[in-house]
Design an enzyme around this catalytic site. Structure first.
Site, mmCIF file in Angstrom:
data_model
loop_
_atom_site.group_PDB
_atom_site.id
_atom_site.type_symbol
_atom_site.label_atom_id
_atom_site.label_comp_id
_atom_site.label_asym_id
_atom_site.label_seq_id
_atom_site.Cartn_x
_atom_site.Cartn_y
_atom_site.Cartn_z
ATOM 1 N N ARG A 250 5.646 -56.241 46.101
ATOM 2 C CA ARG A 250 5.053 -57.218 47.016
ATOM 3 C C ARG A 250 5.984 -58.416 47.135
ATOM 4 N NH1 ARG A 250 0.930 -55.123 43.905
ATOM 5 N NH2 ARG A 250 -0.735 -54.073 45.086
ATOM 6 N N LYS A 282 -1.115 -58.365 41.391
ATOM 7 C CA LYS A 282 -2.425 -58.326 42.047
ATOM 8 C C LYS A 282 -3.448 -57.621 41.161
ATOM 9 C CE LYS A 282 -4.653 -56.853 46.356
ATOM 10 N NZ LYS A 282 -4.445 -56.190 47.667
ATOM 11 N N HIS A 343 5.884 -56.911 53.334
ATOM 12 C CA HIS A 343 4.941 -55.917 52.832
ATOM 13 C C HIS A 343 5.182 -54.553 53.478
ATOM 14 C CE1 HIS A 343 1.177 -55.242 50.570
ATOM 15 N NE2 HIS A 343 0.920 -54.332 51.488
ATOM 16 N N ARG A 346 6.724 -51.554 51.646
ATOM 17 C CA ARG A 346 5.880 -50.719 50.790
ATOM 18 C C ARG A 346 5.345 -49.521 51.564
ATOM 19 N NH1 ARG A 346 4.016 -52.812 46.203
ATOM 20 N NH2 ARG A 346 1.845 -52.100 46.425
ATOM 21 N N HIS A 370 -0.584 -49.436 42.287
ATOM 22 C CA HIS A 370 -1.970 -49.159 42.655
ATOM 23 C C HIS A 370 -2.666 -48.570 41.435
ATOM 24 C CE1 HIS A 370 -0.770 -48.710 47.172
ATOM 25 N NE2 HIS A 370 -0.843 -49.971 46.776
ATOM 26 N N TYR A 380 -4.386 -49.363 30.126
ATOM 27 C CA TYR A 380 -3.397 -49.254 31.202
ATOM 28 C C TYR A 380 -2.019 -49.110 30.579
ATOM 29 C CZ TYR A 380 -0.748 -50.415 35.424
ATOM 30 O OH TYR A 380 0.121 -50.397 36.479
#
Length: 407
Positions: A250, A282, A343, A346, A370, A380
């Site tokens: 980003r 994000k 952007h 992407r 994502h 994670y």
């Protein structure tokens, strides 16, 4: 009826006459206390249930003789009603404190403090700014329990009337969260945003502009010439756009990049790693970006341009990074207004990588940062698929090198 003994001139010229405190009587319990340092305070003595009490009525000359007498009259009215003026004052102060703690702004700031630790830094800044600019000026001082649906709607409509329909819906969502927090903490009674569904103009979400595959070679050639005539842009911006294409992060993640996040080898051909902390993502999760040799070389050039700045892309003030619009405006100068954004890289990368049929979609999604819904609550692993992603990013860099040579 009070027997007034003092005159305004006497109050003005009153001195302690060498005493620590000199008390000048004005009748019916009202006194002017004059201290040795020259300060003067109004006080009143009164009796209730047979006990003598006193209250301060303020400082002279801010509180005038007339003001003091008016307050004395109010206190006598309370006494005639069987009320204790001192207790009434304490109750009023307590109510004022409680009211200030129950305003929308007070509840919103408390809610924000509870949530901010779970958000990415950029999101936290956005939420705070949305409240401070759009809501506090109109609803901030209102007790949260007294708010009505029309009041909330009027505040949101001011945003909508500026044409910012997306922002209006986002702010509505934030207001709803604050109202629900107010209910949970016993200060609010209703989430009025639930009553306002359908009251705002629907926001039609538009996708970020991105060039199609056939236009990619020309875009890459245009970027490579950005710091040459006729655009005569700067080298740092040209390298930043190229790095954005190579990493497809980003724009905000690239702009906020620091050298501390970069692991660069002596030999660019060995590739490197860019470790983006969760606070800047994000998703709120740490993210690893494998750096192909082309990206390492671009970063090495940027390091020379950055000098002693901690930022990969320092602005005119080296202590701060470039602005959010620098790369977007560079694309505008190249003739891509409405055709391409930062952007958009992407989208281009995602399409090309998926259509190549060479890479597992999970590798692509992880490289795009994502986070699948079924993994939000799970541990994670920022390094998941990392060996595969390194090969994928190397392939992507070669893909761009080939594209720019395509006629």
């Amino acid at each position: 009826m009070a027997t007034n003994l003092l005159s305004p001139l006497e109050v003005k010229n009153a001195h302690s006459q060498g005493k620590a405190i000199r008390k000048l009587k004005d009748g019916d319990g009202l006194y002017l206390w004059v201290y040795a340092d020259g300060s003067k305070y109004w006080r009143i003595r009164y009796w209730i249930t047979g006990k003598e009490k006193s209250l301060s009525l303020g400082v002279s000359p801010k509180v005038t003789l007339a003001d003091a007498r008016k307050r004395r009259a109010e206190i006598h009215d309370q006494l005639q009603q069987g009320l204790d003026p001192g207790s009434e004052r304490k109750a009023a102060k307590a109510a004022a404190v409680l009211s200030s703690a129950n305003t929308f702004e007070a509840v919103a700031r408390e809610w924000y403090g509870k949530q901010v630790g779970t958000w990415a830094e950029s999101h936290a800044v956005d939420v705070k700014r949305r409240l401070e600019r759009n809501i506090y000026p109109t609803l901030g001082a209102r007790p949260i329990a007294d708010l009505t649906p029309p009041e909330v709607l009027a505040a949101i409509r001011k945003i909508e009337n500026r044409g910012a329909t997306d922002l209006a819906h986002r702010v509505m969502g934030v207001v709803g969260q604050v109202l629900r927090y107010g209910i949970a903490t016993g200060r609010g009674e209703r989430d009025h945003t639930a009553d306002l569904r359908g009251a705002l103009t629907p926001h039609v979400k538009s996708h970020q502009p991105a060039v199609k595959e056939k236009a990619l070679p020309q875009l890459l050639r245009d970027i490579s010439q950005y710091d040459q005539a006729p655009t005569n842009g700067d080298k740092q911006t040209r390298l930043a756009l190229q790095l954005l294409a190579l990493t497809f992060v980003r724009t905000s993640e690239l702009i906020g990049a620091t050298w501390e996040e970069m692991t660069l080898p002596e030999n660019p051909d060995d590739g490197g790693i860019w470790s983006i902390p969760g606070a800047r993502m994000k998703s709120g999760k740490d993210h690893l970006v494998p750096l192909a040799p082309q990206a390492v070389r671009a970063l090495n050039e940027l390091k020379i341009l950055a000098g002693d700045s901690k930022w990969v892309l320092p602005g005119r003030n080296p202590s701060k990074p470039i602005s959010n619009n620098t790369l977007l405006f560079a694309l505008y100068r190249l003739g891509y207004r409405g055709k391409m954004t930062g952007h958009g890289f992407r989208a281009v990368a995602s399409t090309a990588l998926n259509e190549s049929n060479l890479f597992d979609p999970d590798w692509i999604e992880r490289q795009l940062a994502h986070v699948p819904a079924n993994q939000v609550a799970a541990a994670y692993n920022r390094a998941l698929y990392l060996p595969h992603r390194k090969k994928m990013m190397a392939w992507w860099s070669e893909y761009l090198d080939t594209a720019i040579k395509t006629v």
